[in-house]
Write an enzyme that holds these catalytic residues in place. Structure first.
Site, mmCIF file in Angstrom:
data_model
loop_
_atom_site.group_PDB
_atom_site.id
_atom_site.type_symbol
_atom_site.label_atom_id
_atom_site.label_comp_id
_atom_site.label_asym_id
_atom_site.label_seq_id
_atom_site.Cartn_x
_atom_site.Cartn_y
_atom_site.Cartn_z
ATOM 1 N N GLY A 11 0.807 -1.227 0.000
ATOM 2 C CA GLY A 11 0.000 0.000 0.000
ATOM 3 C C GLY A 11 0.829 1.260 0.000
ATOM 4 O O GLY A 11 0.339 2.336 0.366
ATOM 5 N N SER A 13 3.752 4.119 -1.851
ATOM 6 C CA SER A 13 3.560 5.073 -2.941
ATOM 7 C C SER A 13 3.691 4.421 -4.314
ATOM 8 O O SER A 13 2.906 4.708 -5.221
ATOM 9 C CB SER A 13 4.507 6.265 -2.796
ATOM 10 O OG SER A 13 5.807 5.834 -2.541
ATOM 11 N N ARG A 34 -1.930 -3.579 4.555
ATOM 12 C CA ARG A 34 -2.227 -4.031 5.923
ATOM 13 C C ARG A 34 -3.192 -3.094 6.640
ATOM 14 O O ARG A 34 -3.923 -3.504 7.516
ATOM 15 C CB ARG A 34 -0.923 -4.135 6.724
ATOM 16 C CG ARG A 34 0.009 -5.197 6.210
ATOM 17 C CD ARG A 34 1.325 -5.164 6.959
ATOM 18 N NE ARG A 34 1.968 -3.851 6.883
ATOM 19 C CZ ARG A 34 3.036 -3.481 7.563
ATOM 20 N NH1 ARG A 34 3.614 -4.339 8.384
ATOM 21 N NH2 ARG A 34 3.565 -2.275 7.431
ATOM 22 N N PHE A 85 10.619 -7.738 3.271
ATOM 23 C CA PHE A 85 9.380 -8.467 3.570
ATOM 24 C C PHE A 85 8.826 -9.253 2.385
ATOM 25 O O PHE A 85 7.776 -9.872 2.497
ATOM 26 C CB PHE A 85 8.312 -7.477 4.074
ATOM 27 C CG PHE A 85 8.800 -6.654 5.234
ATOM 28 C CD1 PHE A 85 9.105 -7.263 6.447
ATOM 29 C CD2 PHE A 85 8.986 -5.290 5.113
ATOM 30 C CE1 PHE A 85 9.585 -6.516 7.519
ATOM 31 C CE2 PHE A 85 9.465 -4.530 6.172
ATOM 32 C CZ PHE A 85 9.764 -5.144 7.380
ATOM 33 N N LYS A 191 21.582 1.622 -7.872
ATOM 34 C CA LYS A 191 21.549 3.096 -7.975
ATOM 35 C C LYS A 191 21.149 3.752 -6.657
ATOM 36 O O LYS A 191 21.489 4.906 -6.404
ATOM 37 C CB LYS A 191 20.667 3.561 -9.137
ATOM 38 C CG LYS A 191 19.190 3.174 -9.060
ATOM 39 C CD LYS A 191 18.346 4.074 -8.200
ATOM 40 C CE LYS A 191 17.001 3.452 -7.937
ATOM 41 N NZ LYS A 191 16.177 4.196 -6.977
ATOM 42 N N SER A 254 13.741 11.572 -4.251
ATOM 43 C CA SER A 254 14.261 10.228 -3.958
ATOM 44 C C SER A 254 14.513 10.109 -2.461
ATOM 45 O O SER A 254 15.199 10.935 -1.856
ATOM 46 C CB SER A 254 15.563 9.994 -4.737
ATOM 47 O OG SER A 254 16.351 9.021 -4.066
ATOM 48 N N ARG A 255 13.977 9.033 -1.864
ATOM 49 C CA ARG A 255 14.149 8.842 -0.418
ATOM 50 C C ARG A 255 15.609 8.552 -0.088
ATOM 51 O O ARG A 255 16.122 8.958 0.946
ATOM 52 C CB ARG A 255 13.258 7.700 0.098
ATOM 53 C CG ARG A 255 11.793 8.009 0.234
ATOM 54 C CD ARG A 255 10.963 7.724 -0.980
ATOM 55 N NE ARG A 255 11.219 6.484 -1.663
ATOM 56 C CZ ARG A 255 10.451 5.393 -1.569
ATOM 57 N NH1 ARG A 255 9.391 5.413 -0.820
ATOM 58 N NH2 ARG A 255 10.728 4.311 -2.259
ATOM 59 N N ASN A 256 16.290 7.813 -0.983
ATOM 60 C CA ASN A 256 17.696 7.512 -0.737
ATOM 61 C C ASN A 256 18.538 8.786 -0.765
ATOM 62 O O ASN A 256 19.409 8.986 0.089
ATOM 63 C CB ASN A 256 18.188 6.490 -1.766
ATOM 64 C CG ASN A 256 17.571 5.123 -1.505
ATOM 65 O OD1 ASN A 256 17.944 4.452 -0.560
ATOM 66 N ND2 ASN A 256 16.596 4.733 -2.316
ATOM 67 N N GLU A 281 15.810 1.775 0.419
ATOM 68 C CA GLU A 281 16.432 0.450 0.251
ATOM 69 C C GLU A 281 17.955 0.535 0.224
ATOM 70 O O GLU A 281 18.646 -0.422 0.567
ATOM 71 C CB GLU A 281 15.946 -0.200 -1.056
ATOM 72 C CG GLU A 281 14.457 -0.500 -1.114
ATOM 73 C CD GLU A 281 14.131 -1.908 -0.603
ATOM 74 O OE1 GLU A 281 15.019 -2.555 -0.030
ATOM 75 O OE2 GLU A 281 12.961 -2.324 -0.765
HETATM 76 N N1 LIG Z 1 8.379 5.154 -4.388
HETATM 77 C C1 LIG Z 1 9.020 5.139 -5.533
HETATM 78 O O1 LIG Z 1 9.222 6.187 -6.170
HETATM 79 C C2 LIG Z 1 9.489 3.845 -6.104
HETATM 80 C C3 LIG Z 1 9.680 2.732 -5.308
HETATM 81 N N2 LIG Z 1 10.121 1.571 -5.852
HETATM 82 C C4 LIG Z 1 10.376 0.410 -5.042
HETATM 83 O O2 LIG Z 1 9.149 -0.195 -4.668
HETATM 84 C C5 LIG Z 1 9.251 -0.815 -3.394
HETATM 85 C C6 LIG Z 1 8.143 -0.315 -2.505
HETATM 86 O O3 LIG Z 1 8.341 1.066 -2.405
HETATM 87 P P1 LIG Z 1 7.284 2.122 -1.960
HETATM 88 O O4 LIG Z 1 5.912 1.779 -2.353
HETATM 89 O O5 LIG Z 1 7.797 3.411 -2.419
HETATM 90 O O6 LIG Z 1 7.521 1.993 -0.394
HETATM 91 P P2 LIG Z 1 6.763 2.693 0.766
HETATM 92 O O7 LIG Z 1 7.709 2.889 1.876
HETATM 93 O O8 LIG Z 1 6.044 3.877 0.215
HETATM 94 O O9 LIG Z 1 5.663 1.584 1.141
HETATM 95 C C7 LIG Z 1 5.930 0.288 1.445
HETATM 96 C C8 LIG Z 1 4.604 -0.418 1.726
HETATM 97 O O10 LIG Z 1 4.904 -1.699 2.225
HETATM 98 C C9 LIG Z 1 4.213 -1.867 3.446
HETATM 99 N N3 LIG Z 1 4.942 -2.761 4.331
HETATM 100 C C10 LIG Z 1 6.003 -2.469 5.115
HETATM 101 N N4 LIG Z 1 6.338 -3.564 5.828
HETATM 102 C C11 LIG Z 1 5.479 -4.549 5.479
HETATM 103 C C12 LIG Z 1 5.307 -5.899 5.884
HETATM 104 N N5 LIG Z 1 6.078 -6.464 6.800
HETATM 105 N N6 LIG Z 1 4.325 -6.593 5.315
HETATM 106 C C13 LIG Z 1 3.532 -6.039 4.406
HETATM 107 N N7 LIG Z 1 3.617 -4.762 3.977
HETATM 108 C C14 LIG Z 1 4.595 -4.030 4.525
HETATM 109 C C15 LIG Z 1 4.072 -0.473 4.031
HETATM 110 O O11 LIG Z 1 3.035 -0.449 4.985
HETATM 111 C C16 LIG Z 1 3.754 0.296 2.790
HETATM 112 O O12 LIG Z 1 2.392 0.174 2.473
HETATM 113 C C17 LIG Z 1 10.657 -0.445 -2.850
HETATM 114 O O13 LIG Z 1 11.519 -1.523 -3.024
HETATM 115 C C18 LIG Z 1 11.101 0.690 -3.740
HETATM 116 O O14 LIG Z 1 12.501 0.694 -3.949
HETATM 117 C C19 LIG Z 1 10.316 1.452 -7.175
HETATM 118 C C20 LIG Z 1 10.125 2.523 -8.008
HETATM 119 C C21 LIG Z 1 9.743 3.805 -7.527
HETATM 120 O O1 LIG Z 2 13.451 4.044 -7.447
HETATM 121 C C1 LIG Z 2 12.983 5.149 -7.396
HETATM 122 C C2 LIG Z 2 12.776 5.980 -8.591
HETATM 123 O O2 LIG Z 2 13.011 5.282 -9.758
HETATM 124 C C3 LIG Z 2 12.632 5.729 -6.088
HETATM 125 O O3 LIG Z 2 13.795 6.038 -5.432
HETATM 126 P P1 LIG Z 2 13.796 6.176 -3.853
HETATM 127 O O4 LIG Z 2 13.481 4.827 -3.302
HETATM 128 O O5 LIG Z 2 15.163 6.679 -3.532
HETATM 129 O O6 LIG Z 2 12.729 7.185 -3.529
#
Ligand SMILES: NC(=O)C1=CN([C@@H]2O[C@H](COP(=O)(O)OP(=O)(O)OC[C@H]3O[C@@H](n4cnc5c(N)ncnc54)[C@H](O)[C@@H]3O)[C@@H](O)[C@H]2O)C=CC1
Ligand SMILES: O=C(CO)COP(=O)(O)O
Length: 341
Positions: A11, A13, A34, A85, A191, A254-256, A281
């Site tokens: 759930g 972003s 969740r 996870f 990256k 970017s969070r990183n 990450e």
């Molecule tokens: N946000 C972005 O711009 C991008 C993120 N990603 C990748 O996608 C993946 C997810 O990222 P986001 O959605 O941005 O992360 P986020 O931090 O926004 O959300 C992660 C989600 O996973 C849930 N979560 C955490 N622990 C959990 C557990 N034990 N069991 C089930 N759910 C759990 C959280 O409650 C939340 O809903 C990461 O690996 C990230 O690197 C990839 C491309 C872009």
């Molecule tokens: O992977 C991402 C953009 O492509 C998001 O990067 P961050 O996890 O650093 O926000």
């Protein structure tokens, strides 16, 4: 034949923007999370208040806290939870899958014990199911505003690649294809380390030449690592390599990058991660990649320097000075191998 029904597991972003694109494209979509109140808010207000409070989501996007319900009948299951996870969450529904259901990882991280990327974890858990990954310069908050972006779908299964291209492509999201899962995924994971480094550089107020040097040398280091791991470094010339590296090294979205910026501004690692409240990450990836580089004797000065700053309280200014006085090196090692300089 494009996809009619899909599930997004997670759930956060990125899970939410992927679910929203699919809903915009007419795919019936159920997103699992969740948090009951966030699911209700998506179902009734069409907003994810925790991660994308300013985005009006497609009303056809539905959310649930029932994992089995989300997965049942989905032709494709997007896995979008932090790497830590993935095994646990996917492991809890593998027994409900049938072999026609495809799994797509959006997660840019590494499982440390055997240095597995997420598609390898998925393939291990679900050996009979088709697997793909999605990776590229995809800051979720920009895509949520429907700003133009592109990504890469990688799979060895050409039917799945084509179905995913059809189901995700729209007038603000262009989807390119690759059959190099490992390279595409490795680019997305690596990256994040260099986004942290770029955050340090920005916090120290360093110049544009410095930023460009860091991004370019990051690419050299990533490619060197990829080659040593048996991956095709040419994949890094695409969106999942250069593209993702550039966007995360340049954007405070970017969070990183933000973690690096906070540490470069004097905060501790714990404070920076707590303040972020979302997954970065790169912090764990840095530990795992450093370990692997030491094990395989791969020259990675940026990784080693970043590790000293993050985990051993080294001063970023001293580390930067040290990086400028390394042994003479080749610019492009694929053109002039190091042993020939
Ligand atoms: N946000 C972005 O711009 C991008 C993120 N990603 C990748 O996608 C993946 C997810 O990222 P986001 O959605 O941005 O992360 P986020 O931090 O926004 O959300 C992660 C989600 O996973 C849930 N979560 C955490 N622990 C959990 C557990 N034990 N069991 C089930 N759910 C759990 C959280 O409650 C939340 O809903 C990461 O690996 C990230 O690197 C990839 C491309 C872009
Ligand atoms: O992977 C991402 C953009 O492509 C998001 O990067 P961050 O996890 O650093 O926000």
């Amino acid at each position: 034949m494009s996809i009619k029904r899909a599930a997004v597991i997670g759930g956060g972003s990125f899970g939410t923007v992927i679910a929203n694109i699919l809903a915009d494209n007419g795919v019936e979509i159920l997103q699992w999370m969740r948090n009951e109140s966030v699911a209700e808010s998506i179902n009734h207000e069409h907003v994810n208040p925790d991660y994308l409070p300013d985005t009006k989501l497609n009303p056809s996007l539905k959310a649930t806290t029932d994992l089995q319900e989300a997965v049942r009948g989905a032709e494709v299951i997007f896995v979008s939870v932090p790497s830590k996870f993935v095994r646990q969450v996917v492991g809890s529904f593998v027994d409900d899958l049938d072999p026609t259901q495809a799994l797509v990882s959006t997660t840019k991280g590494i499982e440390p014990d055997r240095f597995l990327l997420m598609s390898q974890v998925l393939q291990e858990l679900c050996p009979n199911n088709p697997v793909a990954v999605i990776s590229g310069p995809n800051l979720a908050k920009e895509i949520a505003k429907r700003e133009l972006a592109a990504t890469v779908i990688a799979s060895t299964n050409s039917d799945l690649r084509r179905n995913l291209q059809e189901s995700l492509s729209c007038n603000y999201f262009r989807v390119y294809a690759s059959d190099d899962l490992y390279g595409v995924e490795l680019g997305g994971a690596l990256k994040n380390i260099y986004a942290i480094v770029s955050g340090f550089i920005a916090a120290l107020g360093m110049g544009e030449n410095t930023k460009s040097m860091i991004i370019t040398r990051s690419l050299a280091e990533m490619s060197r690592f990829a080659e040593a791991m048996g991956a095709n470094p040419l994949t890094f010339l695409g969106l999942a390599g250069v593209g993702d590296l550039v966007v995360t090294c340049m954007s405070p979205l970017s969070r990183n990058y933000r973690v690096g910026y906070a540490i470069g501004s004097g905060q501790s690692l714990e404070e920076s991660v707590d303040e972020l409240g979302e997954v970065a990450e790169g912090v764990n990836t840095l530990r795992y990649v450093r370990e692997k580089a030491l094990e395989l004797d791969i020259y990675m000065p940026l990784v080693m320097g970043a590790y000293e700053i993050l985990f051993n309280h080294a001063d970023p200014k001293d580390v930067a000075k040290g990086l400028m006085t390394g042994a003479f090196a080749s610019d492009v090692e694929f053109a002039l191998p190091s042993h020939k300089i």
